[in-house]
Design an enzyme around this catalytic site. Sequence first.
Site, PDB file in Angstrom:
ATOM      1  N   ASP A 186       0.629  -1.038   0.113  1.00 32.31           N
ATOM      2  CA  ASP A 186      -0.154   0.375  -0.189  1.00 32.31           C
ATOM      3  C   ASP A 186       0.834   1.081   0.435  1.00 32.31           C
ATOM      4  O   ASP A 186       1.930   1.305   0.119  1.00 32.31           O
ATOM      5  CB  ASP A 186      -0.859   0.164   1.474  1.00 32.31           C
ATOM      6  CG  ASP A 186      -1.419   0.967   1.462  1.00 32.31           C
ATOM      7  OD1 ASP A 186      -2.002   1.497   0.305  1.00 32.31           O
ATOM      8  OD2 ASP A 186      -1.721   1.828   1.733  1.00 32.31           O
ATOM      9  N   SER A 187       0.505   2.221  -0.142  1.00 37.14           N
ATOM     10  CA  SER A 187       0.997   3.445  -0.021  1.00 37.14           C
ATOM     11  C   SER A 187       1.047   4.025   1.276  1.00 37.14           C
ATOM     12  O   SER A 187       2.395   5.139   1.415  1.00 37.14           O
ATOM     13  CB  SER A 187       0.498   4.511  -0.694  1.00 37.14           C
ATOM     14  OG  SER A 187      -1.268   5.248  -0.337  1.00 37.14           O
ATOM     15  N   CYS A 192      -4.238  -1.669  -2.078  1.00 28.77           N
ATOM     16  CA  CYS A 192      -4.341  -0.094  -2.591  1.00 28.77           C
ATOM     17  C   CYS A 192      -4.811   0.224  -4.095  1.00 28.77           C
ATOM     18  O   CYS A 192      -4.600  -0.353  -5.241  1.00 28.77           O
ATOM     19  CB  CYS A 192      -2.687   0.419  -2.761  1.00 28.77           C
ATOM     20  SG  CYS A 192      -2.438   2.148  -3.814  1.00 28.77           S
ATOM     21  N   ASN A 193      -5.949   0.555  -3.792  1.00 30.22           N
ATOM     22  CA  ASN A 193      -6.275   1.341  -5.366  1.00 30.22           C
ATOM     23  C   ASN A 193      -6.256   1.567  -6.416  1.00 30.22           C
ATOM     24  O   ASN A 193      -6.102   1.251  -7.631  1.00 30.22           O
ATOM     25  CB  ASN A 193      -8.104   1.881  -5.024  1.00 30.22           C
ATOM     26  CG  ASN A 193      -9.301   1.360  -4.181  1.00 30.22           C
ATOM     27  OD1 ASN A 193      -9.982   0.464  -4.734  1.00 30.22           O
ATOM     28  ND2 ASN A 193      -8.865   1.102  -2.374  1.00 30.22           N
ATOM     29  N   CYS A 229     -10.455   3.539  -1.312  1.00 32.13           N
ATOM     30  CA  CYS A 229      -8.955   3.663  -0.785  1.00 32.13           C
ATOM     31  C   CYS A 229      -8.997   3.380   0.654  1.00 32.13           C
ATOM     32  O   CYS A 229     -10.125   3.765   1.111  1.00 32.13           O
ATOM     33  CB  CYS A 229      -8.771   5.531  -0.747  1.00 32.13           C
ATOM     34  SG  CYS A 229      -7.280   5.566   0.026  1.00 32.13           S
ATOM     35  N   THR A 230      -8.545   2.179   0.431  1.00 32.60           N
ATOM     36  CA  THR A 230      -7.550   1.797   1.680  1.00 32.60           C
ATOM     37  C   THR A 230      -7.871   2.268   2.655  1.00 32.60           C
ATOM     38  O   THR A 230      -8.090   2.269   4.032  1.00 32.60           O
ATOM     39  CB  THR A 230      -7.149   0.377   1.752  1.00 32.60           C
ATOM     40  OG1 THR A 230      -5.945   0.899   1.357  1.00 32.60           O
ATOM     41  CG2 THR A 230      -7.487  -0.586   0.355  1.00 32.60           C
ATOM     42  N   HIS A 231      -7.416   3.609   2.802  1.00 30.04           N
ATOM     43  CA  HIS A 231      -7.421   4.501   4.124  1.00 30.04           C
ATOM     44  C   HIS A 231      -8.578   4.771   4.178  1.00 30.04           C
ATOM     45  O   HIS A 231      -8.504   5.455   5.657  1.00 30.04           O
ATOM     46  CB  HIS A 231      -6.213   6.124   3.075  1.00 30.04           C
ATOM     47  CG  HIS A 231      -5.117   5.874   3.526  1.00 30.04           C
ATOM     48  ND1 HIS A 231      -4.617   5.139   2.470  1.00 30.04           N
ATOM     49  CD2 HIS A 231      -3.810   5.992   4.447  1.00 30.04           C
ATOM     50  CE1 HIS A 231      -2.801   5.158   2.246  1.00 30.04           C
ATOM     51  NE2 HIS A 231      -2.667   5.648   3.923  1.00 30.04           N
TER      52      HIS A 231
END
Length: 264
Positions: free
Chosen positions: A10-11, A73-74, A183-185
């Site tokens: 992921d970012s 991460c999208n 977005c996974t955030h």
Amino acid sequence: MDTRPIGFLDSGVGGLTVVCELIRQLPHEKIVYIGDSARAPYGPRPKKQIKEYTWELVNFLLTQNVKMIVFACNTATAVAWEEVKAALDIPVLGVVLPGASAAIKSTTKGQVGVIGTPMTVASDIYRKKIQLLAPSVQVRSLACPKFVPIVESNEMCSSIAKKIVYDSLSPLVGKIDTLVLGCTHYPLLRPIIQNVMGPSVKLIDSGAECVRDISVLLNYFDINGNYHQKAVEHRFFTTANPEIFQEIASIWLKQKINVEHVTL
């Protein structure tokens, strides 16, 4: 049986929302996680740079002898997933299709919203996937570039976060019955998002949805971990400050973890 770990990239810290669900559903599986918080967010960056960074994360995970890679991460999924999937001989899973499928099942009025980073929204990947499977569903996409910095700085509960979420989501209020957190955030802001959108809007966590697909692939390729193993060791890496990562992770995973710093 295959006791090698599953790799997550992921970012930053957002992919922990996927890891949390995997630990709940598949507690016997080992995890290696790499979050590139030093260069987050990925969303505003050029495609070429996102692809370059993603490959660096992939190559790091390959050094950890992973049996599968999950794009938690999208943005990376939208830009680099197909290329990486074609290049590797291990399963590579993204978060977009599971999220799109869940949105179709959820909507009752055929009105779906998608929020994500500027790159994910610009790629139009969610609308394409949703309308490929359900052409009659209307999709409204909205970029929310301020959300990731809020999460990465651990300000999810601040008054600033509430104002930013309210201001950002106002174009969607009253117009949809289902909202994809693309977005996974974003699930880390879920309580605020739900409050703004109202209780009647169903929120779809694309990351959590992909854990079902992980389970299917583990079975298909016969690479399940040891079901009888009780003490599973996970490893977490970040390119930024391990203490901030650890603080956010402990809240989300509800356990203290050891976080290692890595330079890519």
